[in-house]
Design a protein around this motif. Structure first.
Motif, short mmCIF file in Angstrom:
data_model
loop_
_atom_site.label_atom_id
_atom_site.label_comp_id
_atom_site.label_asym_id
_atom_site.label_seq_id
_atom_site.Cartn_x
_atom_site.Cartn_y
_atom_site.Cartn_z
N UNK A 5 1.14 -1.00 -0.44
CA UNK A 5 -0.16 0.10 -0.15
C UNK A 5 1.04 1.18 -0.23
N UNK A 6 1.85 1.58 0.79
CA UNK A 6 3.16 2.62 0.84
C UNK A 6 3.52 2.41 -0.53
N UNK A 7 4.20 1.69 -0.74
CA UNK A 7 4.87 1.44 -2.31
C UNK A 7 3.94 1.98 -3.61
N UNK A 8 2.55 2.00 -3.17
CA UNK A 8 1.84 2.07 -4.39
C UNK A 8 1.34 3.63 -4.03
N UNK A 9 1.69 4.60 -2.99
CA UNK A 9 1.25 5.91 -2.08
C UNK A 9 2.28 6.62 -2.85
N UNK A 10 3.97 6.09 -2.39
CA UNK A 10 5.59 6.59 -3.08
C UNK A 10 5.56 6.48 -4.46
N UNK A 11 4.51 5.57 -4.96
CA UNK A 11 5.06 5.74 -6.57
C UNK A 11 4.26 6.51 -6.93
N UNK A 12 3.08 7.17 -6.62
CA UNK A 12 2.32 8.17 -7.40
C UNK A 12 2.46 9.42 -6.66
N UNK A 13 2.74 9.60 -5.24
CA UNK A 13 3.49 10.41 -4.99
C UNK A 13 4.71 10.32 -3.80
N UNK A 14 5.58 10.34 -4.67
CA UNK A 14 7.02 10.02 -3.80
C UNK A 14 7.53 10.81 -2.61
#
Length: 167
Positions: free
Chosen positions: A111-120
């Motif tokens: 879930x965190x990776x999905x976030x960081x891929x969209x919003x670094x």
């Protein structure tokens, strides 16, 4: 109904397997592809332990019939590390003690990776929203949130050197 052959791109590699109708993506990953990092918690989409990325977006794999995602791209925790080099999220979860029993860790990290891929460069509130579908019964979330923010900072710091290396 008869079984069908399903092809997915899992962690960057084409995977083909035989599956019965109604098999979930989670069961296909675990049983057909032996990718067991994603866990079966509730099997109802309420705990998040089965979170994977589907075309870059977090989904609860226990709710997704695998035949409906044929041909699409799936990323699991097994695909994050590059050989022996852990992904910054994995490093931060370890370093900041963001995992205790480990049951939720795979889903939290994805879930965190999905976030960081969209919003670094996420805010604390962004991280809270991103992991809000994932339940942890051990850590109290603060260490998890801190680990995601730490990984984001590491990735941001490493980004300029990656660009220079590519040039």
């Amino acid at each position: 109904m008869p079984s069908t052959i399903v092809t997915l791109k899992v962690n960057g590699r084409a995977q083909e397997f035989l599956t019965r109708p109604g098999t979930t993506l989670l069961d296909a990953l675990r049983d057909s592809l032996s990718l067991t990092a994603s866990k079966k918690g509730c099997a109802q989409g309420t705990c998040g332990t089965c979170t994977v990325l589907l075309d870059g977006k977090p989904v609860f794999a226990c709710l997704v019939p695998v035949e409906t995602v044929a041909g699409r791209s799936i990323e699991t925790l097994e695909g994050l590390a590059a050989g022996d080099v852990l992904h910054p999220l994995q490093e931060s979860f370890i370093a900041l003690f963001a995992t205790q029993c480990g049951f939720c860790s795979s889903g939290m990290i994805m879930a965190a990776k999905g976030l960081l891929d969209r919003n670094p460069d996420p805010s604390r509130a962004d991280v809270v929203r991103a992991i809000s579908g994932n339940v942890c019964r051990c850590t109290g979330y603060e260490a998890i949130i801190d680990a995601v923010l730490d990984a984001a900072a590491k990735m941001k710091k490493a980004a300029p050197s990656r660009r220079k290396a590519a040039e």
